[in-house]
Design a protein around this motif. Sequence first.
Motif, PDB file in Angstrom:
ATOM      1  N   ARG A  50       0.852  -1.193   0.000  1.00 11.54           N
ATOM      2  CA  ARG A  50       0.000   0.000   0.000  1.00 11.54           C
ATOM      3  C   ARG A  50       0.885   1.239   0.000  1.00 11.54           C
ATOM      4  O   ARG A  50       0.971   1.949   0.987  1.00 11.54           O
ATOM      5  CB  ARG A  50      -0.890  -0.009   1.233  1.00 11.54           C
ATOM      6  N   LEU A  51       1.529   1.495  -1.099  1.00 18.29           N
ATOM      7  CA  LEU A  51       2.408   2.645  -1.233  1.00 18.29           C
ATOM      8  C   LEU A  51       1.693   3.699  -2.068  1.00 18.29           C
ATOM      9  O   LEU A  51       1.413   3.489  -3.240  1.00 18.29           O
ATOM     10  CB  LEU A  51       3.706   2.219  -1.917  1.00 18.29           C
ATOM     11  N   PRO A  52       1.360   4.851  -1.468  1.00 19.19           N
ATOM     12  CA  PRO A  52       0.644   5.882  -2.225  1.00 19.19           C
ATOM     13  C   PRO A  52       1.466   6.388  -3.410  1.00 19.19           C
ATOM     14  O   PRO A  52       2.692   6.367  -3.384  1.00 19.19           O
ATOM     15  CB  PRO A  52       0.432   7.010  -1.213  1.00 19.19           C
ATOM     16  N   LEU A  53       0.768   6.853  -4.419  1.00 19.14           N
ATOM     17  CA  LEU A  53       1.447   7.444  -5.570  1.00 19.14           C
ATOM     18  C   LEU A  53       2.268   8.637  -5.100  1.00 19.14           C
ATOM     19  O   LEU A  53       1.839   9.373  -4.212  1.00 19.14           O
ATOM     20  CB  LEU A  53       0.412   7.913  -6.602  1.00 19.14           C
ATOM     21  N   PRO A  54       3.447   8.833  -5.662  1.00 18.05           N
ATOM     22  CA  PRO A  54       4.270   9.977  -5.254  1.00 18.05           C
ATOM     23  C   PRO A  54       3.526  11.297  -5.460  1.00 18.05           C
ATOM     24  O   PRO A  54       2.800  11.469  -6.425  1.00 18.05           O
ATOM     25  CB  PRO A  54       5.488   9.892  -6.179  1.00 18.05           C
ATOM     26  N   ILE A  55       3.705  12.198  -4.543  1.00 24.17           N
ATOM     27  CA  ILE A  55       3.190  13.563  -4.561  1.00 24.17           C
ATOM     28  C   ILE A  55       1.672  13.637  -4.390  1.00 24.17           C
ATOM     29  O   ILE A  55       1.180  14.360  -3.546  1.00 24.17           O
ATOM     30  CB  ILE A  55       3.611  14.349  -5.835  1.00 24.17           C
ATOM     31  N   ILE A  56       0.903  12.866  -5.157  1.00 22.56           N
ATOM     32  CA  ILE A  56      -0.551  13.023  -5.179  1.00 22.56           C
ATOM     33  C   ILE A  56      -1.321  11.910  -4.489  1.00 22.56           C
ATOM     34  O   ILE A  56      -2.526  12.044  -4.264  1.00 22.56           O
ATOM     35  CB  ILE A  56      -1.050  13.129  -6.634  1.00 22.56           C
ATOM     36  N   GLY A  57      -0.673  10.827  -4.151  1.00 22.90           N
ATOM     37  CA  GLY A  57      -1.371   9.653  -3.631  1.00 22.90           C
ATOM     38  C   GLY A  57      -2.176   9.884  -2.367  1.00 22.90           C
ATOM     39  O   GLY A  57      -3.267   9.333  -2.203  1.00 22.90           O
ATOM     40  N   SER A  58      -1.673  10.706  -1.467  1.00 25.02           N
ATOM     41  CA  SER A  58      -2.392  10.933  -0.211  1.00 25.02           C
ATOM     42  C   SER A  58      -3.697  11.702  -0.433  1.00 25.02           C
ATOM     43  O   SER A  58      -4.589  11.662   0.415  1.00 25.02           O
ATOM     44  CB  SER A  58      -1.501  11.681   0.778  1.00 25.02           C
TER      45      SER A  58
END
Length: 113
Positions: free
Chosen positions: A95-103
């Motif tokens: 569960r690794l959020p997309l860089p920069i925008i995932g959160s």
Amino acid sequence: MKSLRKKTITILSYITIIGWVIAYFNYKKKNKSSLIKFHLEQSLGLGILSIITNLVIILIELFFNYPISLAIVLNNMLLFILWIAGITSALYGVRLPLPIIGSLFEDKFRFIE
């Protein structure tokens, strides 16, 4: 076998809108998993973001008559890199959020429950 199934569904959620719909219905009917839910949210958010950013760039080009084709290319290259990051995260089953925008997309789509 079950983890392979989860990985397949999570990867499928990043492959076209049809893949996302198949993954969503599979999640709803059989396979309620927080990992699948996470990747459904990330891929849907990325898809929405890509539509919005491309529309904004095209509208700027139409209304202000700026030749900004380079902006569309750069935007889509960045979105492609984020897409690869999402698929890689799904492939490894994390569960690794997309860089920069995932959160921005975590727990925002209430219909994915």
